[in-house]
Scaffold this active site. Structure first.
Site, PDB file in Angstrom:
ATOM      1  N   CYS A 153       0.825  -1.220   0.000  1.00 55.72           N
ATOM      2  CA  CYS A 153       0.000   0.000   0.000  1.00 55.72           C
ATOM      3  C   CYS A 153       0.852   1.260   0.000  1.00 55.72           C
ATOM      4  O   CYS A 153       0.591   2.217  -0.716  1.00 55.72           O
ATOM      5  CB  CYS A 153      -0.828   0.068   1.281  1.00 55.72           C
ATOM      6  SG  CYS A 153      -2.076  -1.170   1.430  1.00 55.72           S
ATOM      7  N   VAL A 157       0.482   4.292  -2.528  1.00 54.37           N
ATOM      8  CA  VAL A 157      -0.160   5.553  -2.133  1.00 54.37           C
ATOM      9  C   VAL A 157       0.687   6.743  -2.582  1.00 54.37           C
ATOM     10  O   VAL A 157       0.184   7.757  -3.054  1.00 54.37           O
ATOM     11  CB  VAL A 157      -0.399   5.583  -0.607  1.00 54.37           C
ATOM     12  CG1 VAL A 157      -0.734   6.978  -0.133  1.00 54.37           C
ATOM     13  CG2 VAL A 157      -1.529   4.634  -0.243  1.00 54.37           C
TER      14      VAL A 157
END
Ligand code: SF4
Length: 278
Positions: A153, A157
């Site tokens: 992630c 991001v």
């Protein structure tokens, strides 16, 4: 103690040991505001009755919450099915510890994967340096034939560009220019481990064959077994059946040997994925 070095228990039997039963009972009593036992028993009995059955059958909508893990887990599993391939997960270290422990607990086998160990500074300024250093270390320490890069992630991001970073790493000499470093962006906040598996296999196929002319190998089928927690048995059985039928095949990805190494005291960081062809 319910556990010792000689007696390692998996989750279910471990939590049935008396020490854990008592600990869980106390936790429930002190922290979970439990309903009275009588109420729970009554509700359980009600759920076995005709009225409850009719209410269930009258439902018009159903929400199923499937068991989903995150994309990079699938990418790590996929990479394990290619010969001497080390998984390199660009992102935070804790996520990668989870993939390794998850696969190890399931298969009861060691599962290898390295991380670029991004921390706060990399989250702000980008993880290029982590990836360059990480690739150099992985190449030098673990002697892989290929390094398959995926992302957690955190890297997704902030939008780290794997293709550009890997080119940079090669130009800085982290790995030789001709060394195979396929990659797949695997944002964990969409899809699941199944998508991560697909993306990694696609990334590897594109790395080797994108832009190349199609060739038809007459009478041979390619098999992508998918994210299969029972690959050790299933892939081998599939291979047995195909052999019995005289079918020529290639398993594009096969982790059955990697997750079933012999218990002879020798640790194999890489195993298998060479005999998946007939
Ligand atoms: S969901 Fe994101 S933060 Fe959680 S383990 Fe997966 S990659 Fe890491």
């Amino acid at each position: 103690m319910p556990q010792s070095a000689e007696k390692i228990l998996d989750h279910a039997p471990l939590f049935r040991e008396p020490e854990y039963r008592q600990m869980l009972a106390e936790k429930k009593l002190n922290f979970e505001c439990p309903h009275p036992e009588r109420l729970v028993t009554d509700q359980r009995e009600y759920s076995k009755g005709w009225e409850y059955r009719e209410k269930n059958l009258a439902r018009e909508a159903l929400v199923v919450n499937p068991a989903k893990a995150c994309q990079p887990l699938g990418a790590v599993f996929a990479a394990a099915g290619f010969e001497r391939t080390m998984s390199f997960v660009h992102g935070s270290q804790g996520c990668v510890a989870y993939y390794r422990s998850h696969l190890s607990r399931h298969f009861k086998e060691p599962a290898s994967a390295v991380s670029s160990s991004m921390t706060e500074d990399a989250a702000v300024f980008g993880g290029l340096k982590n990836l360059v250093d990480g690739l150099a270390n992985t190449y030098a320490l673990y002697d892989p034939k290929m390094i398959a890069v995926s992302t957690t992630c955190m890297a997704e991001v902030i939008g780290d560009d794997l293709h550009g970073f890997i080119e940079n790493a090669k130009s800085e000499g982290a790995v030789p220019p001709e060394f195979d470093v396929p990659f797949a962006h695997t944002p964990a906040f969409v899809g699941s481990h199944v998508d991560g598996y697909d993306s990694m296999v696609k990334g590897i196929l594109e790395h080797f064959w994108k832009g190349q002319a199609r060739t038809q190998a007459a009478g041979t089928i390619n098999i992508i077994p998918g994210f299969d927690g029972f690959c050790v048995g299933n892939n081998r059985e599939l291979q047995r059946l195909l052999t019995l039928m005289g079918v020529s095949y290639t398993f594009i990805q096969d982790a059955s040997d990697q997750f079933d190494t012999p218990s002879d005291g020798e640790y194999r960081m890489y195993d298998g994925a060479r005999r998946s062809r007939r």
